[in-house]
Write a protein that holds these residues in place. Structure first.
Motif, short mmCIF file in Angstrom:
data_model
loop_
_atom_site.label_atom_id
_atom_site.label_comp_id
_atom_site.label_asym_id
_atom_site.label_seq_id
_atom_site.Cartn_x
_atom_site.Cartn_y
_atom_site.Cartn_z
N ALA A 60 0.84 -1.21 0.00
CA ALA A 60 0.00 0.00 0.00
C ALA A 60 0.87 1.26 0.00
O ALA A 60 0.58 2.22 -0.71
CB ALA A 60 -0.94 0.00 1.20
N HIS A 61 1.96 1.26 0.77
CA HIS A 61 2.87 2.41 0.78
C HIS A 61 3.50 2.63 -0.60
O HIS A 61 3.62 3.77 -1.05
CB HIS A 61 3.98 2.23 1.82
N ARG A 62 3.90 1.53 -1.25
CA ARG A 62 4.48 1.65 -2.60
C ARG A 62 3.46 2.25 -3.57
O ARG A 62 3.79 3.11 -4.38
CB ARG A 62 4.97 0.30 -3.12
N TYR A 63 2.21 1.81 -3.48
CA TYR A 63 1.15 2.34 -4.34
C TYR A 63 0.91 3.82 -4.07
O TYR A 63 0.83 4.63 -4.99
CB TYR A 63 -0.15 1.55 -4.15
N ILE A 64 0.81 4.20 -2.80
CA ILE A 64 0.57 5.60 -2.43
C ILE A 64 1.71 6.48 -2.94
O ILE A 64 1.47 7.56 -3.49
CB ILE A 64 0.39 5.74 -0.90
N ARG A 65 2.94 6.03 -2.76
CA ARG A 65 4.10 6.82 -3.21
C ARG A 65 4.12 6.93 -4.73
O ARG A 65 4.46 7.99 -5.27
CB ARG A 65 5.38 6.22 -2.66
N PHE A 66 3.76 5.87 -5.43
CA PHE A 66 3.68 5.94 -6.89
C PHE A 66 2.59 6.94 -7.30
O PHE A 66 2.83 7.80 -8.16
CB PHE A 66 3.36 4.56 -7.48
N ALA A 67 1.41 6.85 -6.69
CA ALA A 67 0.31 7.76 -7.02
C ALA A 67 0.72 9.21 -6.73
O ALA A 67 0.39 10.12 -7.51
CB ALA A 67 -0.95 7.38 -6.24
N HIS A 68 1.44 9.45 -5.64
CA HIS A 68 1.89 10.81 -5.34
C HIS A 68 2.92 11.30 -6.36
O HIS A 68 2.93 12.48 -6.71
CB HIS A 68 2.47 10.88 -3.93
N GLY A 69 3.77 10.40 -6.85
CA GLY A 69 4.71 10.78 -7.90
C GLY A 69 3.99 11.18 -9.18
O GLY A 69 4.35 12.18 -9.82
N VAL A 70 2.96 10.43 -9.54
CA VAL A 70 2.16 10.76 -10.73
C VAL A 70 1.45 12.10 -10.52
O VAL A 70 1.44 12.96 -11.42
CB VAL A 70 1.15 9.63 -11.05
N LEU A 71 0.89 12.31 -9.33
CA LEU A 71 0.23 13.58 -9.01
C LEU A 71 1.24 14.73 -9.09
O LEU A 71 0.94 15.79 -9.64
CB LEU A 71 -0.39 13.52 -7.61
#
Length: 154
Positions: A60-71
Motif C-alpha cells: 500500500a505504501h508503494r502504491y501511495i508513493r507511486f500515485a503521489h509521484g504521478v500527481l
C-alpha cells in the motif's frame, strides 16, 4: 488599428500569484522526488496526523508513493503551462490567457473541492481554498491594462 487587449497584474497581486505558483510547483516536485514526505503531508490532510490510524502494508505504501509521484508530475506540467500563459509578452499576456488560467483553476477547484466535501476531507478543502485564493483572487482584483497600449494593425 486596434488596441491590444493585453492585461498585466498590479505588483502586489503578481507577487501573490507567483508565490502561489512557486509553492504549487514546489509541491509537485516534492511529490515526485520525495513521495514519502508527500505521503506524510497527505496523512496530515486526510487523517489530521502524520500516520494513518492503522498501519498500511508495504505494498500500500508503494502504491501511495507511486500515485503521489504521478500527481506531482501532473502538478508540475500544469504549473509550467500556467507560468507560460502568464508570461507571454512584455506588455502582459493576452486577456484570453488569463481566461484560460481562470477556467483551468476554476474547473479543478469545483471538481476537487466537491469530491473532497463528499468524502469529508475538509483539510483538502482548506488547501484548495488557499490555492484558489492565491491564483483567482489576484486575477480578479489585480488585472489592469498595460501602461502603454500596444498598437497592432487591423
Amino acid at each position: 488599428m486596434r488596441v491590444s487587449s493585453d492585461q498585466t497584474l498590479s505588483r502586489p497581486w503578481e507577487v501573490l500569484l507567483q508565490a502561489t505558483l512557486a509553492g504549487l510547483t514546489g509541491m509537485g516536485l516534492l511529490l515526485l522526488l520525495a513521495p514519502s514526505i508527500g505521503e506524510k503531508f497527505f496523512y496530515l490532510v486526510y487523517y489530521g496526523a502524520l500516520q494513518p490510524p492503522e498501519p498500511f502494508s508495504d505494498e500500500a505504501h508503494r502504491y501511495i508513493r507511486f500515485a503521489h509521484g504521478v500527481l506531482g508530475a501532473m502538478m508540475l506540467g500544469w504549473m509550467v503551462l500556467i507560468h507560460r500563459l502568464a508570461r507571454i509578452s512584455p506588455y502582459g499576456p493576452p486577456a484570453s490567457n488569463w481566461t484560460l488560467i481562470r477556467v483551468s483553476i476554476g474547473t479543478w477547484f469545483v471538481i476537487d473541492t466537491t469530491f473532497s466535501v463528499i468524502h469529508g476531507v475538509y483539510g483538502n478543502v482548506l488547501l484548495n481554498l488557499a490555492c484558489a485564493i492565491g491564483i483567482l483572487v489576484p486575477l480578479h482584483f489585480g488585472l489592469r491594462a498595460p501602461a502603454k497600449a500596444e498598437r497592432t494593425p487591423d
